[in-house]
Design an enzyme around this catalytic site. Structure first.
Site, mmCIF file in Angstrom:
data_model
loop_
_atom_site.group_PDB
_atom_site.id
_atom_site.type_symbol
_atom_site.label_atom_id
_atom_site.label_comp_id
_atom_site.label_asym_id
_atom_site.label_seq_id
_atom_site.Cartn_x
_atom_site.Cartn_y
_atom_site.Cartn_z
ATOM 1 N N ARG A 46 0.066 -13.853 5.968
ATOM 2 C CA ARG A 46 1.081 -13.242 6.840
ATOM 3 C C ARG A 46 2.024 -12.398 5.985
ATOM 4 O O ARG A 46 2.473 -11.337 6.385
ATOM 5 C CB ARG A 46 1.854 -14.317 7.629
ATOM 6 C CG ARG A 46 2.989 -13.712 8.430
ATOM 7 C CD ARG A 46 3.566 -14.576 9.566
ATOM 8 N NE ARG A 46 3.343 -15.991 9.483
ATOM 9 C CZ ARG A 46 4.070 -16.837 8.722
ATOM 10 N NH1 ARG A 46 5.072 -16.397 7.995
ATOM 11 N NH2 ARG A 46 3.789 -18.123 8.720
ATOM 12 N N TYR A 98 9.142 8.282 23.585
ATOM 13 C CA TYR A 98 7.898 7.583 23.910
ATOM 14 C C TYR A 98 8.239 6.424 24.850
ATOM 15 O O TYR A 98 9.179 5.663 24.589
ATOM 16 C CB TYR A 98 7.266 7.065 22.612
ATOM 17 C CG TYR A 98 6.024 6.239 22.842
ATOM 18 C CD1 TYR A 98 4.849 6.828 23.286
ATOM 19 C CD2 TYR A 98 6.034 4.861 22.631
ATOM 20 C CE1 TYR A 98 3.724 6.069 23.510
ATOM 21 C CE2 TYR A 98 4.902 4.106 22.847
ATOM 22 C CZ TYR A 98 3.752 4.711 23.288
ATOM 23 O OH TYR A 98 2.628 3.958 23.510
ATOM 24 N N ASP A 170 10.726 8.653 14.245
ATOM 25 C CA ASP A 170 9.378 8.263 14.659
ATOM 26 C C ASP A 170 8.498 9.481 14.362
ATOM 27 O O ASP A 170 8.559 10.488 15.069
ATOM 28 C CB ASP A 170 9.374 7.906 16.153
ATOM 29 C CG ASP A 170 7.991 7.472 16.635
ATOM 30 O OD1 ASP A 170 6.980 7.878 16.020
ATOM 31 O OD2 ASP A 170 7.920 6.753 17.646
ATOM 32 N N LYS A 195 -2.376 6.715 15.853
ATOM 33 C CA LYS A 195 -2.597 8.092 16.283
ATOM 34 C C LYS A 195 -3.187 8.921 15.139
ATOM 35 O O LYS A 195 -4.305 8.674 14.731
ATOM 36 C CB LYS A 195 -1.289 8.662 16.832
ATOM 37 C CG LYS A 195 -0.515 7.692 17.751
ATOM 38 C CD LYS A 195 -1.219 7.396 19.048
ATOM 39 C CE LYS A 195 -0.612 6.235 19.817
ATOM 40 N NZ LYS A 195 0.822 6.286 20.081
HETATM 41 C C1 LIG Z 1 1.838 5.323 20.425
HETATM 42 C C2 LIG Z 1 3.236 5.545 20.002
HETATM 43 C C3 LIG Z 1 4.078 4.475 19.651
HETATM 44 C C4 LIG Z 1 3.640 3.027 19.777
HETATM 45 O O1 LIG Z 1 2.653 2.706 18.886
HETATM 46 P P1 LIG Z 1 1.479 1.604 19.164
HETATM 47 O O2 LIG Z 1 0.676 1.696 17.930
HETATM 48 O O3 LIG Z 1 0.764 2.012 20.395
HETATM 49 O O4 LIG Z 1 2.182 0.288 19.319
HETATM 50 C C5 LIG Z 1 5.356 4.765 19.230
HETATM 51 N N1 LIG Z 1 5.811 6.039 19.163
HETATM 52 C C6 LIG Z 1 5.040 7.081 19.495
HETATM 53 C C7 LIG Z 1 5.593 8.458 19.399
HETATM 54 C C8 LIG Z 1 3.734 6.879 19.929
HETATM 55 O O5 LIG Z 1 2.972 7.932 20.284
#
Ligand SMILES: *Cc1c(COP(=O)(O)O)cnc(C)c1O
Length: 381
Positions: A46, A98, A170, A195
């Site tokens: 962990r 988001y 982000d 992504k």
């Molecule tokens: C997809 C996404 C998230 C969340 O991420 P997960 O891996 O799906 O938990 C946060 N911010 C943005 C801009 C995203 O596109």
């Protein structure tokens, strides 16, 4: 080292015992100790895992951070970040966030007493007006989803630094290939590695990268204590994906630019949202803080209705109807009935999110096939 080399080499070393060039998938939950107080840097998985360490070093290298902590998802990374704060603390964030971030802030942390303001960050005056004595962090998302608005990172950092407020970006939509927020003075970068970093729509993951000691200590403490860890196989897949980030992003951006141009010139198009188009309100800022304009294109139809958008999407054959973004395959989605379906129509319209708005995540296929696919879909509406 230049970025295109860093995606392959940053923080990477052949595995010591075997010489394996690629990091093995250390599928273990625990590690042998020579004595109760002597180990080889790992005690329980962990807390740490060598495959995860290889991924963390790579992401830290790409974001020009001293360290990175990897998480089981982007949401787990965001959750860990906000747990730095205490009841009464105030965080400013964009009103064009988001959806999962908005849900986390308002439905998990607001009930615990952390306060949030959601403002239109395309004007830094709005950010300044929202600052209070309790403001501890400004959370930036740029480009935003699905309208692809651009926030001027330098301007927000300037406001924050004057007042000792932390900033976080982000960086999921841009990826470090396009934008490196820490170099602009930002304190923490958060990723959904699901992504562009992973890039193949086959793994969920997240990360926090920073050179700020308190932020890194909190991130590691949260990983260890609340356990939002990525598995070794997931770390391996993400690491493997990142190695081709630069070539994928180059093609993705090239395709997106051609798609945006094509759509813009189509008689059945309403508005096109793409930061690479000169009349996009954030075009100059995007040019100043991004290397290229990204792989996302949003557009509305001249006859603006949900049913027309559905008809359009039913008729694409290469563009796959799905949420998410950033993979090698081109995706198409309809925010008003998918990701943003729970937002009441009038709130959606006020934010500029039209009924027929279609969002494209450009993949790396041959551009001629992509344009032909769009032409076919236009011919059916
Ligand atoms: C997809 C996404 C998230 C969340 O991420 P997960 O891996 O799906 O938990 C946060 N911010 C943005 C801009 C995203 O596109």
């Amino acid at each position: 080292m230049q970025f295109n080399s860093k995606v392959i080499h940053a923080g990477q070393h052949p595995e010591e015992t075997s010489g394996a060039v690629m990091p093995p998938i250390f599928q273990t939950s625990t590690y042998v100790q020579e004595a109760p107080d002597v180990n080889k840097g790992y005690d329980y998985a962990r807390v740490g895992n060598p495959t995860r360490t290889a991924l963390e070093k790579l992401i830290a290298g790409l974001e020009n951070a001293t360290e990175c902590a990897a998480f089981g998802s982007g949401c787990a990374a965001m959750d860990a970040m906000i747990k730095m704060f205490r009841p009464g603390d105030h965080i400013i964030s964009s009103n064009d966030l988001y959806g999962g971030t908005y849900r986390l802030f308002t439905q998990v942390f607001e009930p615990f007493g952390i306060q949030f303001s959601f403002v239109d960050m395309t004007s830094h005056q709005n950010v300044e007006n929202a600052i209070t004595k309790s403001t501890k962090m400004i959370w930036i998302e740029t480009p935003t989803n699905p309208l692809l608005n651009i926030v001027d990172i330098r301007a927000v950092v300037h406001l924050a630094k004057e007042r000792n407020i932390l900033t976080a970006v982000d960086n999921t939509f841009a990826s470090p290939y396009l934008q490196q927020p820490l170099d602009l003075g930002v304190d923490a970068v958060i990723h959904s590695t699901t992504k562009y970093l992973g890039g193949h729509s086959d793994v969920i993951g997240g990360a926090i990268a920073s050179s700020n000691k308190a932020i890194i200590e909190n991130a590691r403490f949260q990983v260890k204590t609340t356990g939002g860890v990525p598995g070794p196989m997931d770390c391996y897949l993400t690491l493997r994906g990142i190695k081709t980030l630069a070539v994928r992003m180059q093609r993705t951006c090239e395709n997106a630019r051609k798609i945006a141009e094509y759509i813009r010139n189509h008689p059945k198009t309403g508005d096109v949202r793409y930061p690479g188009i000169e009349d996009h309100p954030g075009h100059e800022t995007a040019k100043a803080q991004m290397k290229d304009f990204g792989g996302m294109v949003s557009f509305s139809l001249k006859s603006d209705s949900i049913s027309k958008a559905h008809e359009f999407m039913k008729n694409t054959r290469i563009f796959t109807l799905a949420e998410s973004l950033g993979g090698v395959e081109s995706l198409i989605s309809h925010p008003a009935s998918m990701t943003h379906g729970s937002i009441p129509a009038e709130v959606r319209h006020k934010a500029g999110l039209k009924d027929s708005l279609i969002r494209i995540s450009s993949g790396i296929e041959d551009i001629d096939d992509l344009l032909e696919d769009l032409e076919h879909a236009f011919s059916k509406i």
